[in-house]
Design a protein around this motif. Structure first.
Motif, mmCIF file in Angstrom:
data_model
loop_
_atom_site.group_PDB
_atom_site.id
_atom_site.type_symbol
_atom_site.label_atom_id
_atom_site.label_comp_id
_atom_site.label_asym_id
_atom_site.label_seq_id
_atom_site.Cartn_x
_atom_site.Cartn_y
_atom_site.Cartn_z
ATOM 1 N N VAL A 63 16.461 -3.398 3.570
ATOM 2 C CA VAL A 63 16.386 -2.675 4.831
ATOM 3 C C VAL A 63 17.625 -1.802 5.136
ATOM 4 N N SER A 64 17.646 -0.493 5.733
ATOM 5 C CA SER A 64 18.799 0.090 6.181
ATOM 6 C C SER A 64 18.581 0.525 7.381
ATOM 7 N N TYR A 65 19.754 0.763 8.145
ATOM 8 C CA TYR A 65 19.756 1.127 9.410
ATOM 9 C C TYR A 65 20.856 2.485 9.661
ATOM 10 N N GLU A 92 0.928 -1.299 -0.174
ATOM 11 C CA GLU A 92 0.052 0.113 0.047
ATOM 12 C C GLU A 92 0.957 1.267 -0.112
ATOM 13 N N ILE A 93 2.108 1.237 0.534
ATOM 14 C CA ILE A 93 3.145 2.278 0.625
ATOM 15 C C ILE A 93 4.301 1.823 -0.045
ATOM 16 N N SER A 94 5.212 2.552 -0.368
ATOM 17 C CA SER A 94 6.457 1.799 -1.052
ATOM 18 C C SER A 94 7.665 1.838 -0.261
ATOM 19 N N ASN A 95 7.769 2.528 0.795
ATOM 20 C CA ASN A 95 8.801 2.767 1.524
ATOM 21 C C ASN A 95 8.165 3.654 3.105
ATOM 22 N N ALA A 96 9.140 3.163 4.140
ATOM 23 C CA ALA A 96 8.660 3.684 5.243
ATOM 24 C C ALA A 96 9.937 4.081 6.017
ATOM 25 N N THR A 97 9.836 5.184 6.847
ATOM 26 C CA THR A 97 11.004 5.717 7.561
ATOM 27 C C THR A 97 10.492 5.741 9.064
#
Length: 153
Positions: free
Chosen positions: A143-145, A80-85
């Motif tokens: 995923v990145s941190y 539903e969304i392409s990325n999140a922060t």
């Protein structure tokens, strides 16, 4: 999130922020400093700030995750969304690492274990939710941190 009072502060510790019972308001208090009788910048102040959600020191890691991040992670997994922060910002010792990573071995690079699950922070919970929703699909997940500390990556 108003973090719990550090143990080293003992009974003499003073709160500088108080999450109000409405779950959206934070009261920030600054004690009078030397010169407060004459200088406005040194006088005691109380300021009220409103947020989408606030949490007191007794809030659990699960409560914070469920209230603030879980819906976005599910939306991400469902496409539903392409990325999140997920971002934590605040002063030193404000509780950012505690909220994002949690406590125990996960915080120190270990794999963690089920006994520590209650103390898992946002990242371990988000990864768990992500793969729970995706199921056994062969989806690719990136995923990145990133942590900035003392202006260093």
């Amino acid at each position: 999130r108003v973090r719990p009072m550090p143990l080293k502060a003992g009974k003499s510790g003073n709160w500088c922020a108080v999450a109000q019972d409405d779950g959206k308001t934070l009261l920030a208090v600054r004690d009078e400093r030397k010169g407060g009788a004459y200088l406005k910048s040194q006088q005691a102040t109380e300021s009220i700030y409103e947020f989408d959600a606030t949490f007191g020191p007794k809030a659990t890691q699960e409560e914070i995750y469920e209230t603030t991040f879980r819906r976005s992670v599910i939306s991400l997994a469902l496409g539903e969304i392409s990325n999140a922060t997920i971002m934590a910002y605040g002063a030193t010792s404000a509780g950012k690492t505690h909220t994002i990573l949690g406590e125990g071995s996960l915080r120190h690079g270990g794999m963690g274990n089920i006994e520590e699950e209650a103390s898992f922070g946002v990242i371990p919970r988000a990864v768990s939710t992500l793969f729970e929703v995706l199921g056994g699909n062969n989806d690719t997940v990136k995923v990145s941190y990133l942590e900035l500390y003392n202006e260093k990556v």
